[in-house]
Design an enzyme around this catalytic site. Structure first.
Site, PDB file in Angstrom:
ATOM      1  N   LYS A 140       5.063   3.103   7.843  1.00 34.02           N
ATOM      2  CA  LYS A 140       6.521   3.025   8.031  1.00 34.02           C
ATOM      3  C   LYS A 140       7.132   4.392   8.318  1.00 34.02           C
ATOM      4  CE  LYS A 140       5.999  -1.330   7.286  1.00 34.02           C
ATOM      5  NZ  LYS A 140       4.702  -1.419   6.627  1.00 34.02           N
TER       6      LYS A 140
ATOM      7  N   TYR B 159       0.133 -14.106   1.457  1.00 34.94           N
ATOM      8  CA  TYR B 159       0.621 -12.725   1.481  1.00 34.94           C
ATOM      9  C   TYR B 159       0.572 -12.114   0.086  1.00 34.94           C
ATOM     10  CZ  TYR B 159       3.744  -8.751   1.816  1.00 34.94           C
ATOM     11  OH  TYR B 159       4.268  -7.501   1.745  1.00 34.94           O
TER      12      TYR B 159
ATOM     13  N   TYR C  46      -2.329  -4.858   2.422  1.00 37.33           N
ATOM     14  CA  TYR C  46      -2.475  -4.640   3.865  1.00 37.33           C
ATOM     15  C   TYR C  46      -3.822  -4.006   4.236  1.00 37.33           C
ATOM     16  CZ  TYR C  46       2.606  -5.325   3.960  1.00 37.33           C
ATOM     17  OH  TYR C  46       3.869  -5.822   3.824  1.00 37.33           O
TER      18      TYR C  46
HETATM   19  C1  LIG Z   1       3.926  -2.663   6.508  1.00 33.36           C
HETATM   20  C2  LIG Z   1       2.506  -2.313   6.319  1.00 33.36           C
HETATM   21  C3  LIG Z   1       1.513  -2.757   7.208  1.00 33.36           C
HETATM   22  C4  LIG Z   1       1.795  -3.691   8.339  1.00 33.36           C
HETATM   23  O1  LIG Z   1       2.500  -3.070   9.375  1.00 33.36           O
HETATM   24  P1  LIG Z   1       3.502  -3.939  10.242  1.00 33.36           P
HETATM   25  O2  LIG Z   1       4.057  -2.994  11.210  1.00 33.36           O
HETATM   26  O3  LIG Z   1       4.504  -4.511   9.292  1.00 33.36           O
HETATM   27  O4  LIG Z   1       2.704  -5.015  10.886  1.00 33.36           O
HETATM   28  C5  LIG Z   1       0.216  -2.340   7.020  1.00 33.36           C
HETATM   29  N1  LIG Z   1      -0.109  -1.544   5.980  1.00 33.36           N
HETATM   30  C6  LIG Z   1       0.807  -1.109   5.094  1.00 33.36           C
HETATM   31  C7  LIG Z   1       0.358  -0.256   3.976  1.00 33.36           C
HETATM   32  C8  LIG Z   1       2.142  -1.479   5.240  1.00 33.36           C
HETATM   33  O5  LIG Z   1       3.029  -1.044   4.351  1.00 33.36           O
END
Ligand SMILES: *Cc1c(COP(=O)(O)O)cnc(C)c1O
Length: 338
Positions: free
Chosen positions: A55, A269, A295
Site C-alpha cells: 500500500k 478471506y 496475503y
Molecule cells: C492489500 C494487500 C495485498 C493485496 O494487494 P491488492 O492490491 O489489494 O490486491 C497483498 N499483500 C498485503 C500484505 C496486502 O496488505
C-alpha cells in the site's frame, strides 16, 4: 505492432515514502529446499511508512492527489487488520493530515477490540476515529457520510477506496514493475514467471500494466486471497484496462494476460489454511523473511503448490513479489505456532 509510447510515470504527482528501491534477492535456501525452479523475491515488505508493504507504493500517488486537492483528512476503509488502513494512517501522520477509518468486519464476529496488531498501531499513530461496519455494508456510502461530516465542520476529506485500488493507486505497481525490471537488468537475471497476491486488485493490475508497457514477457500469476477465480480475473482486468488508459496505453493489457488462481484461498478471506501456515513457517526458518497470514502467506503457499505440481521447470526463474503485511502475524499467534 506499431510504435508505442512508453509510460512516463513522472508526469503524475507523487510523494516519496521509500527513498530507495526495495531489494531484489535470490532465495537460495528455499530454492534448494523445493528442488525446482530458482526462486527470487522482491522485498516490498521493506517499503517505507510504518512497517510498509504494497500500500505504501499506491499511497505515494494517492496522497499526492489528496494534497493537491487541499484535503486535511484521509478517509479509507479496510478489514480490522488491514495493512492499507495502517499505512494510510502512517502517511497521514507524516503529512500532518488527520485520518478516519471505516473497518469492515468481513468475517462476522471476528472483530476483537482486544486483538493485538492494528488496534495498538491505530492508537499509537493517532487515528481520529474508527467506525466498525458489518460485511456487505456500502463502503463508499460509509466514507461519503464521513466526508459530509467533515464538510459540515469546514474540513475537507479525501476518500481512498479499499486497498487504494483505483487507477491512480495502481500506478504504484506499474512503477514497481519498472523498478524491478531495471534491477533485474543490473543483476543479470531474467524472470520466466512472476507470482503475487491478488486482493483488491490494484497491485495485480498495476504490475500487469507495467510489465506489458515494458514488454517484459514474463507471465504474472495472481494468487487470490478472497474471491473465486472468474470474479477476481474480471475485477483485475477491469482495473488494468482503466489503469492502462490512465497512463496513455489503452488496450495494452488483454484478458488472456490475467490469471488469478483460487486454490489457496481456503475457507475464506483471512481464514488460516495449513498451506499458509507451512509457507509462513518455511520462509521464516529458511530465509528470515516474515510473510503474513492473509496475503503473502497464501500467495507463497500458491507458489510452493505450483512448484510441487510441476507447473515450473527446473532451470526456470520465478519471482515472488512480497507485498508485506507481517504486523498481522501478532494477531494470529495461535494459528501459527507449531
Ligand atoms: C492489500 C494487500 C495485498 C493485496 O494487494 P491488492 O492490491 O489489494 O490486491 C497483498 N499483500 C498485503 C500484505 C496486502 O496488505
Amino acid at each position: 505492432m506499431g510504435y508505442r509510447r512508453p509510460m512516463q510515470l513522472s508526469r503524475f504527482p507523487r510523494r516519496r515514502y521509500t527513498p530507495h528501491p526495495t531489494p531484489l534477492e535470490r532465495l537460495d535456501n528455499l530454492t534448494r529446499h523445493l528442488g525446482g525452479p530458482d526462486i527470487w523475491i522482491k522485498r516490498d515488505d521493506l517499503l517505507g511508512l510504518a512497517a510498509g508493504g504494497n500500500k505504501t507504493r499506491k499511497l505515494e500517488f494517492l496522497v499526492a492527489d489528496a494534497l493537491a486537492q487541499g484535503a486535511d483528512t484521509l478517509v479509507t476503509v479496510g478489514a480490522p487488520q488491514s495493512n492499507h488502513c495502517r499505512l494510510t494512517l502512517a502517511a497521514a501522520a507524516k503529512e500532518g493530515l488527520k485520518c478516519r477509518l471505516v473497518l469492515e468486519e468481513r468475517v462476522p464476529g471476528s472483530y476483537r477490540p482486544d486483538a493485538s496488531g492494528n488496534n495498538l498501531l491505530f492508537d499509537l499513530m493517532g487515528v481520529e476515529s474508527t467506525t466498525l461496519v458489518k460485511a456487505g455494508t456500502d463502503l463508499a456510502a460509509a466514507m461519503a457520510a464521513i466526508l459530509d461530516d467533515l464538510a459540515r465542520a469546514g474540513r475537507r476529506g479525501y476518500a481512498i477506496p479499499g486497498g487504494g485500488s483505483n487507477p491512480l493507486g495502481a500506478l504504484g505497481y506499474a512503477a514497481c514493475a519498472q523498478e524491478t525490471m531495471t534491477q533485474a537488468f543490473d543483476q543479470g537475471v531474467a524472470f520466466d514467471s512472476i507470482v503475487v497476491a491478488s486482493g483488491s486488485a490494484g497491485t495485480h493490475a498495476g504490475l500487469l500494466v507495467g510489465l506489458a508497457a515494458l514488454n517484459a514477457g514474463a507471465p504474472l500469476i495472481g494468487v487470490n486471497v478472497r474471491r473465486p477465480r472468474a470474479e477476481q480475473e474480471g475485477n483485475v482486468f477491469a482495473l488494468a484496462e482503466q489503469t492502462a488508459a490512465f497512463v496513455g496505453l489503452p488496450g495494452i493489457v488483454t484478458r488472456e494476460m490475467v490469471t488469478a488462481r483460487d486454490e489457496w484461498v481456503g475457507p475464506g478471506y483471512s481464514l488460516p489454511t495449513p498451506e499458509m501456515v507451512e509457507a509462513v513457517r518455511l520462509l521464516a526458518r529458511l530465509e528470515g523473511v516474515l510473510l503474513d497470514p492473509v496475503y503473502s502467506g497464501k500467495a507463497m503457499a500458491g507458489l510452493i503448490g505450483l512448484v510441487r505440481q510441476g507447473a515450473f521447470k527446473r532451470g526456470e526463474t520465478i519471482l515472488f513479489v512480497h507485498t508485506g503485511g507481517a504486523p498481522a502475524l501478532y494477531a494470529y499467534q495461535r494459528d501459527l505456532q507449531a
